[in-house]
Scaffold this motif. Structure first.
Motif, short mmCIF file in Angstrom:
data_model
loop_
_atom_site.label_atom_id
_atom_site.label_comp_id
_atom_site.label_asym_id
_atom_site.label_seq_id
_atom_site.Cartn_x
_atom_site.Cartn_y
_atom_site.Cartn_z
N MET A 17 1.04 -1.06 -0.51
CA MET A 17 0.30 -0.26 0.11
C MET A 17 0.78 1.02 0.46
O MET A 17 0.84 2.06 -0.57
CB MET A 17 -0.90 -0.14 1.15
N ALA A 18 2.18 1.26 1.15
CA ALA A 18 2.66 2.07 1.19
C ALA A 18 3.35 2.57 -0.27
O ALA A 18 4.07 3.84 -0.69
CB ALA A 18 3.62 2.62 1.92
N ARG A 19 3.76 2.23 -1.15
CA ARG A 19 4.43 2.01 -2.65
C ARG A 19 3.23 2.55 -3.40
O ARG A 19 3.26 2.61 -4.66
CB ARG A 19 4.78 0.73 -3.15
N GLY A 20 1.99 2.35 -2.76
CA GLY A 20 0.89 3.08 -3.74
C GLY A 20 0.86 4.76 -4.59
O GLY A 20 1.82 5.84 -3.95
N GLN A 21 0.38 5.29 -5.45
CA GLN A 21 -0.16 6.08 -5.33
C GLN A 21 -1.43 6.97 -5.17
O GLN A 21 -2.12 6.07 -5.40
CB GLN A 21 0.00 6.40 -7.11
N ALA A 22 -1.28 7.61 -4.23
CA ALA A 22 -2.92 8.28 -3.70
C ALA A 22 -3.05 9.58 -3.96
O ALA A 22 -2.45 10.61 -4.65
CB ALA A 22 -2.77 7.67 -1.97
N PHE A 23 -4.47 9.86 -4.61
CA PHE A 23 -5.17 11.00 -4.31
C PHE A 23 -6.07 11.32 -3.16
O PHE A 23 -6.77 9.86 -3.42
CB PHE A 23 -6.11 11.47 -5.58
N VAL A 24 -5.86 11.81 -2.36
CA VAL A 24 -6.86 12.54 -1.53
C VAL A 24 -7.41 13.52 -1.30
O VAL A 24 -6.94 14.68 -0.90
CB VAL A 24 -5.81 12.34 -0.03
N GLY A 25 -8.42 13.45 -1.52
CA GLY A 25 -9.75 14.63 -1.59
C GLY A 25 -10.52 14.49 -0.10
O GLY A 25 -11.67 13.94 0.13
N LEU A 26 -10.45 15.72 0.52
CA LEU A 26 -10.84 16.27 1.64
C LEU A 26 -12.30 17.50 1.93
O LEU A 26 -11.08 18.26 1.36
CB LEU A 26 -9.70 15.90 2.84
N ALA A 27 -12.41 17.10 2.20
CA ALA A 27 -13.38 18.45 2.94
C ALA A 27 -12.86 18.97 4.14
O ALA A 27 -12.04 18.43 4.80
CB ALA A 27 -14.68 17.84 3.45
#
Length: 292
Positions: free
Chosen positions: A68-78
């Motif tokens: 998971m840590a190697r993943g590419q993440a997009f975090v959209g947060l209020a």
């Protein structure tokens, strides 16, 4: 040098009511839902919610923490309205490739799936957006204290305000406002609630308001009409024209669709995808050097 395995894509859509996480890896998509994650109203709680959700998402996807840590993440947060919030979140996440933004762009990209159009996000909070080509114009989304008109939280707060108005004789009670005053045992209970309430607490009244409006409750109908009027003003301010694609998204999309002016109702198109779809699309665009 070619990587040994593709990086998982992680999309996170965090709002004032709940947070959803999607993982796409080796052609398989898995999703989990967890609690609220508004980084401006309660940043530590938002981080805790997301990290717990990521553990659940890793298990659902069959991935180890290292994968998971190697993943590419997009975090959209209020509530992620500037670099202070986005950097705070990015620094607390386990990913070495990550982008953090507010929750609006992912919702728009998911709803329009690359097409031009206007989107109204109507959940616990609210925002309006118009996408044309590479241009994305956003308005609203400033939180309940300063805006979020037509949202669930705005409706709930409006109901309590109008219940107090009715108590003071400034407008006629309706069945719903009488219910509210009975439940809170009078104005002191309403005031005590307001001193601790967060947007999600106000938003919990929205389903009752919608149901009461459909049943003919005058106060509830007035709230829905005011919300619809704000929605119309906002999308026209963005440049929306009759006949152009208009998508309503969020838990209040269907209730508002039934009270819009006819010209707007004729322009409604169902969303092509969700905010999670948009978050995964944006996660795929995250690149560059891994974070240290």
């Amino acid at each position: 040098m070619t990587e040994a395995a593709p990086r998982p894509l992680i999309g996170i859509d965090g709002g004032g009511t709940s947070c959803r996480i999607a993982v796409l890896h080796d052609g398989r998509r898995s999703e989990v839902r967890c609690g609220p994650a508004n980084v401006s109203t309660d940043p530590e709680a938002a981080i805790s919610t997301i990290l717990k959700g990521l553990d659940d998402a890793a298990r659902a996807a069959g991935l180890s923490p290292e994968q998971m840590a190697r993943g590419q993440a997009f975090v959209g947060l209020a509530g992620a309205i500037d670099r202070r919030e986005t950097d705070f979140v990015a620094d607390r996440m386990p990913f070495d490739r990550i982008a953090v933004a507010d929750d609006r762009p992912a919702a728009v990209i998911g709803a329009l799936a690359g097409q031009d159009g206007t989107v109204a996000g109507l959940g616990t909070g609210s925002f309006m957006a118009r996408s044309r080509g590479e241009s994305l114009k956003l308005i609203g989304g400033w939180g309940l204290a300063l805006g979020d008109e037509a949202s669930g939280a705005w409706l709930g707060r409006g109901l309590l305000t109008r219940s107090l108005y009715a108590h003071d004789g400034l407008l006629e009670h309706s069945p719903l406002t009488r219910e509210i005053m009975d439940e809170f045992e009078g104005p002191p209970g309403v005031v005590r609630f307001s001193l601790r309430a967060r947007p999600g607490d106000y938003g919990a009244f929205a389903p009752r308001i919608v149901a009461a409006a459909e049943a003919g409750d005058a106060v509830a109908q007035g709230l829905m009409t005011d919300g619809a009027n704000h929605l119309e003003r906002s999308v026209r301010a963005l440049g929306w024209q009759e006949g152009e694609r208009l998508c309503l998204i969020g838990g209040l999309a269907a209730p508002y669709a039934s009270v819009l002016p006819e010209a707007m109702a004729r322009s409604l198109h169902p969303p092509q995808g969700t905010a999670l779809d948009g978050a995964l699309t944006l996660a795929a665009r995250v690149g560059g050097e891994a974070r240290a």
